[in-house]
Write a protein that holds these residues in place. Structure first.
Motif, PDB file in Angstrom:
ATOM      1  N   ARG A   3      41.467  22.659  -2.587  1.00 27.00           N
ATOM      2  CA  ARG A   3      42.457  23.691  -2.917  1.00 27.00           C
ATOM      3  C   ARG A   3      43.548  23.155  -3.822  1.00 27.00           C
ATOM      4  O   ARG A   3      44.127  23.901  -4.604  1.00 27.00           O
ATOM      5  CB  ARG A   3      43.053  24.271  -1.629  1.00 27.00           C
ATOM      6  CG  ARG A   3      42.008  24.990  -0.776  1.00 27.00           C
ATOM      7  CD  ARG A   3      42.548  25.337   0.597  1.00 27.00           C
ATOM      8  NE  ARG A   3      41.465  25.896   1.422  1.00 27.00           N
ATOM      9  CZ  ARG A   3      41.432  27.135   1.870  1.00 27.00           C
ATOM     10  NH1 ARG A   3      42.396  27.967   1.571  1.00 27.00           N
ATOM     11  NH2 ARG A   3      40.441  27.568   2.611  1.00 27.00           N
ATOM     12  N   LEU A  37      41.467  31.198  -1.298  1.00 25.02           N
ATOM     13  CA  LEU A  37      41.155  29.829  -1.708  1.00 25.02           C
ATOM     14  C   LEU A  37      42.402  28.996  -1.992  1.00 25.02           C
ATOM     15  O   LEU A  37      42.338  27.767  -1.981  1.00 25.02           O
ATOM     16  CB  LEU A  37      40.297  29.849  -2.987  1.00 25.02           C
ATOM     17  CG  LEU A  37      38.967  30.597  -2.934  1.00 25.02           C
ATOM     18  CD1 LEU A  37      38.384  30.725  -4.338  1.00 25.02           C
ATOM     19  CD2 LEU A  37      37.993  29.891  -2.007  1.00 25.02           C
ATOM     20  N   CYS A  38      43.518  29.667  -2.278  1.00 24.80           N
ATOM     21  CA  CYS A  38      44.699  28.982  -2.813  1.00 24.80           C
ATOM     22  C   CYS A  38      45.857  29.037  -1.821  1.00 24.80           C
ATOM     23  O   CYS A  38      46.425  30.112  -1.579  1.00 24.80           O
ATOM     24  CB  CYS A  38      45.092  29.628  -4.148  1.00 24.80           C
ATOM     25  SG  CYS A  38      46.564  28.900  -4.906  1.00 24.80           S
ATOM     26  N   GLY A 170      38.297  28.401  -8.342  1.00 21.17           N
ATOM     27  CA  GLY A 170      39.571  28.840  -7.796  1.00 21.17           C
ATOM     28  C   GLY A 170      40.588  29.221  -8.845  1.00 21.17           C
ATOM     29  O   GLY A 170      41.564  29.922  -8.543  1.00 21.17           O
TER      30      GLY A 170
END
Length: 217
Positions: A3, A37-38, A170
């Protein structure tokens, strides 16, 4: 996916729109998938939601008549019994928010070729913007194009380069009317992206322009 390797994030304006529920469904899907995802954007989104909640709590309330609820329910009709939502875990390169839309894993996607080895799958979303998955073979470029509106492109697998920028898993590229580019998938894994647009693209080449209505891009 690490990440911390995400370098291209969702803008504050889009995160505020997402928190307020004012984005088209296609854009909300990209934002929801990215923030799954972040860590950074998920924290910023939560902050905007908290601010919005505080504003609502501090707003003046309006008195309603006792018959307001009955009148509203009468206009809605008899509601169906609510169905429990089906939540799918992340499958392959598809985070959970996106897995819900495609109905499972890679095998559930109905890809359609759009030329030069590139494939797409249009996702069912409400009007206002469209969402699609793009599968770009490693080393292949997407035709040079500009934009008549806003385009969000989230990389799910592989990577692509756009002028001097690199977008890996991402990362989100935000492009608008000022941008003209030719994204090229890097060598290695094929590049899979989730893209959302609120207006048709503006292609320079004659062939992409002729095929544009067929491919709905």
């Amino acid at each position: 996916m690490h990440r911390t390797s995400i370098k291209h994030h969702i803008s504050d304006q889009l995160l505020m729109g997402y928190a307020a529920g004012s984005l088209p469904e296609a854009f909300s899907l990209v934002v929801a998938t990215h923030i799954s995802l972040c860590d950074e954007c998920r924290a910023r989104s939560a902050a905007f939601e908290a601010v919005g909640g505080a504003v609502l709590e501090s707003s003046d309330s309006a008195e309603m008549s006792e018959a307001s609820l009955d009148a509203c329910l009468a206009r809605l009709g008899t509601p169906e019994a609510p169905r429990a939502p089906v939540r799918r875990a992340a499958t392959g390169p598809f985070p959970a928010p996106l897995a819900d839309y495609i109905g499972g894993d890679m095998g559930a996607i109905r890809w359609k070729p759009i030329g030069m080895g590139v494939r797409q799958a249009i996702l069912p979303t409400a009007k206002g913007a469209s969402a699609r998955l793009l599968h770009i073979p490693a080393g292949q470029s997407v035709p040079d194009h500009g934009h008549r509106g806003l385009e969000l492109t989230l990389v799910l697998q592989g990577a692509f380069r756009d002028d001097t920028e690199r977008f890996g898993p991402g990362d989100v590229e935000i492009a608008d009317e000022a941008d003209q580019h030719t994204p090229v998938a890097e060598a290695g894994d094929d590049c899979i992206c989730l893209a959302a647009t609120d207006a048709p693209l503006r292609f320079r080449g004659m062939m992409p322009r002729l095929l544009q209505p067929i491919f709905r891009i």
